[in-house]
Design a protein around this motif. Structure first.
Motif, PDB file in Angstrom:
ATOM      1  N   SER A 181       2.561   5.497  -1.368  1.00  0.00           N
ATOM      2  CA  SER A 181       2.108   5.926  -0.049  1.00  0.00           C
ATOM      3  C   SER A 181       2.039   4.737   0.912  1.00  0.00           C
ATOM      4  O   SER A 181       2.487   4.812   2.057  1.00  0.00           O
ATOM      5  N   ARG A 182       1.502   3.620   0.423  1.00  0.00           N
ATOM      6  CA  ARG A 182       1.426   2.397   1.233  1.00  0.00           C
ATOM      7  C   ARG A 182       2.827   1.905   1.593  1.00  0.00           C
ATOM      8  O   ARG A 182       3.081   1.482   2.719  1.00  0.00           O
ATOM      9  N   ALA A 183       3.754   1.974   0.633  1.00  0.00           N
ATOM     10  CA  ALA A 183       5.134   1.554   0.887  1.00  0.00           C
ATOM     11  C   ALA A 183       5.772   2.413   1.978  1.00  0.00           C
ATOM     12  O   ALA A 183       6.458   1.895   2.857  1.00  0.00           O
ATOM     13  N   HIS A 184       5.542   3.727   1.930  1.00  0.00           N
ATOM     14  CA  HIS A 184       6.076   4.610   2.975  1.00  0.00           C
ATOM     15  C   HIS A 184       5.529   4.212   4.342  1.00  0.00           C
ATOM     16  O   HIS A 184       6.288   4.125   5.313  1.00  0.00           O
ATOM     17  N   ASP A 185       4.220   3.967   4.416  1.00  0.00           N
ATOM     18  CA  ASP A 185       3.597   3.562   5.689  1.00  0.00           C
ATOM     19  C   ASP A 185       4.202   2.257   6.210  1.00  0.00           C
ATOM     20  O   ASP A 185       4.521   2.139   7.388  1.00  0.00           O
ATOM     21  N   ARG A 195       7.862  -0.861   9.777  1.00  0.00           N
ATOM     22  CA  ARG A 195       8.884  -1.900   9.831  1.00  0.00           C
ATOM     23  C   ARG A 195      10.249  -1.373  10.259  1.00  0.00           C
ATOM     24  O   ARG A 195      11.185  -2.150  10.459  1.00  0.00           O
ATOM     25  N   GLY A 196      10.398  -0.069  10.313  1.00  0.00           N
ATOM     26  CA  GLY A 196      11.678   0.510  10.699  1.00  0.00           C
ATOM     27  C   GLY A 196      12.742   0.399   9.629  1.00  0.00           C
ATOM     28  O   GLY A 196      13.931   0.289   9.928  1.00  0.00           O
ATOM     29  N   VAL A 197      12.329   0.431   8.368  1.00  0.00           N
ATOM     30  CA  VAL A 197      13.280   0.399   7.244  1.00  0.00           C
ATOM     31  C   VAL A 197      13.111   1.684   6.435  1.00  0.00           C
ATOM     32  O   VAL A 197      12.099   2.376   6.549  1.00  0.00           O
ATOM     33  N   ARG A 198      14.107   1.984   5.614  1.00  0.00           N
ATOM     34  CA  ARG A 198      14.089   3.240   4.852  1.00  0.00           C
ATOM     35  C   ARG A 198      13.769   3.018   3.389  1.00  0.00           C
ATOM     36  O   ARG A 198      14.391   2.194   2.726  1.00  0.00           O
ATOM     37  N   LEU A 199      12.803   3.785   2.909  1.00  0.00           N
ATOM     38  CA  LEU A 199      12.518   3.841   1.483  1.00  0.00           C
ATOM     39  C   LEU A 199      13.272   5.070   0.970  1.00  0.00           C
ATOM     40  O   LEU A 199      12.745   6.172   0.960  1.00  0.00           O
ATOM     41  N   THR A 200      14.543   4.846   0.598  1.00  0.00           N
ATOM     42  CA  THR A 200      15.383   5.954   0.145  1.00  0.00           C
ATOM     43  C   THR A 200      14.820   6.535  -1.142  1.00  0.00           C
ATOM     44  O   THR A 200      13.954   5.934  -1.795  1.00  0.00           O
ATOM     45  N   ASP A 207      16.405  -5.696  -4.597  1.00  0.00           N
ATOM     46  CA  ASP A 207      16.499  -6.600  -3.446  1.00  0.00           C
ATOM     47  C   ASP A 207      15.650  -6.081  -2.287  1.00  0.00           C
ATOM     48  O   ASP A 207      14.930  -6.835  -1.641  1.00  0.00           O
ATOM     49  N   PHE A 208      15.738  -4.777  -2.040  1.00  0.00           N
ATOM     50  CA  PHE A 208      14.952  -4.177  -0.966  1.00  0.00           C
ATOM     51  C   PHE A 208      13.458  -4.286  -1.265  1.00  0.00           C
ATOM     52  O   PHE A 208      12.671  -4.717  -0.403  1.00  0.00           O
ATOM     53  N   LEU A 209      13.062  -3.904  -2.467  1.00  0.00           N
ATOM     54  CA  LEU A 209      11.637  -3.916  -2.831  1.00  0.00           C
ATOM     55  C   LEU A 209      11.056  -5.330  -2.802  1.00  0.00           C
ATOM     56  O   LEU A 209       9.923  -5.533  -2.360  1.00  0.00           O
ATOM     57  N   LEU A 210      11.850  -6.307  -3.232  1.00  0.00           N
ATOM     58  CA  LEU A 210      11.418  -7.710  -3.164  1.00  0.00           C
ATOM     59  C   LEU A 210      11.292  -8.174  -1.716  1.00  0.00           C
ATOM     60  O   LEU A 210      10.306  -8.810  -1.347  1.00  0.00           O
ATOM     61  N   SER A 211      12.280  -7.842  -0.897  1.00  0.00           N
ATOM     62  CA  SER A 211      12.271  -8.299   0.496  1.00  0.00           C
ATOM     63  C   SER A 211      11.114  -7.691   1.287  1.00  0.00           C
ATOM     64  O   SER A 211      10.617  -8.306   2.226  1.00  0.00           O
ATOM     65  N   GLN A 212      10.668  -6.517   0.888  1.00  0.00           N
ATOM     66  CA  GLN A 212       9.553  -5.865   1.568  1.00  0.00           C
ATOM     67  C   GLN A 212       8.196  -6.254   0.983  1.00  0.00           C
ATOM     68  O   GLN A 212       7.159  -5.845   1.493  1.00  0.00           O
ATOM     69  N   GLY A 213       8.210  -7.039  -0.112  1.00  0.00           N
ATOM     70  CA  GLY A 213       6.956  -7.470  -0.720  1.00  0.00           C
ATOM     71  C   GLY A 213       6.279  -6.400  -1.559  1.00  0.00           C
ATOM     72  O   GLY A 213       5.080  -6.470  -1.820  1.00  0.00           O
ATOM     73  N   PHE A 214       7.043  -5.406  -2.012  1.00  0.00           N
ATOM     74  CA  PHE A 214       6.477  -4.332  -2.812  1.00  0.00           C
ATOM     75  C   PHE A 214       6.450  -4.674  -4.303  1.00  0.00           C
ATOM     76  O   PHE A 214       5.676  -4.079  -5.051  1.00  0.00           O
ATOM     77  N   VAL A 215       7.319  -5.572  -4.732  1.00  0.00           N
ATOM     78  CA  VAL A 215       7.353  -6.001  -6.135  1.00  0.00           C
ATOM     79  C   VAL A 215       7.435  -7.522  -6.195  1.00  0.00           C
ATOM     80  O   VAL A 215       7.799  -8.180  -5.218  1.00  0.00           O
ATOM     81  N   HIS A 216       7.079  -8.044  -7.357  1.00  0.00           N
ATOM     82  CA  HIS A 216       7.219  -9.471  -7.652  1.00  0.00           C
ATOM     83  C   HIS A 216       8.183  -9.624  -8.815  1.00  0.00           C
ATOM     84  O   HIS A 216       8.189  -8.800  -9.727  1.00  0.00           O
TER      85      HIS A 216
END
Length: 152
Positions: A9-13, A18-23, A66-75
């Motif tokens: 939910s936080r990632a969607h927000d 940020r104007g990016v898509r969580l496909t 790559d996307f999840l790392l760049s958005q700071g959602f994963v380490h």
């Protein structure tokens, strides 16, 4: 470990802000990582993703990571070449401190402001500009310590 539903939910927000898509594929990869009690490798992710998307290939996973790392959602757990969900998505400047169990591979993210401040101060004194940092500490988790003591 943070609640996977809350993390998604936080990632969607954050993506909306940020104007990016969580496909759907990115979300599914994130869900797998967020639901795991241990760090998970790209090939383990691929195997799990193929349960619902049989056509998935390694580039699918790497693009999502790559996307999840760049958005700071994963380490990325460098020492294990694996991934965990960030417990504070959206706080890009935090110092990630990972406690990694060498017995069961569980990874716990923790935060000690004193350690982060000390590292930042030392880097600054050396004229070094920090973009991000992850501290990995290997050892044995509480559950494995208890199990080992029972076996003795």
């Amino acid at each position: 470990m943070a609640n996977p539903t809350q993390l998604i939910s936080r990632a969607h927000d954050l993506c909306e802000k940020r104007g990016v898509r969580l496909t759907s594929q990115r979300e599914r990869v994130y869900e797998i990582i967020a639901s795991s009690k241990r760090a998970i490798s790209a090939y383990e992710l691929l195997d799990m993703l193929r349960e619902t998307e049989p056509q998935a290939k390694p580039p699918t996973i790497y693009r999502a990571l790559d996307f999840l790392l760049s958005q700071g959602f994963v380490h990325k757990v460098e020492s294990a070449n694996s991934f965990i969900a960030c417990c504070l998505p959206g706080h890009e400047q935090h110092c990630s401190q990972l406690l990694i169990c060498d017995v069961c591979s569980a990874v716990e993210e923790c935060h000690t402001d004193d350690l982060s401040s000390a590292l930042q101060e030392k880097a600054s004194n050396l004229g070094f500009s920090v973009s991000h940092h992850v501290v990995e500490t290997h050892g044995v988790c509480h559950a494995c310590n208890v199990a080992q003591k029972k076996m003795q």
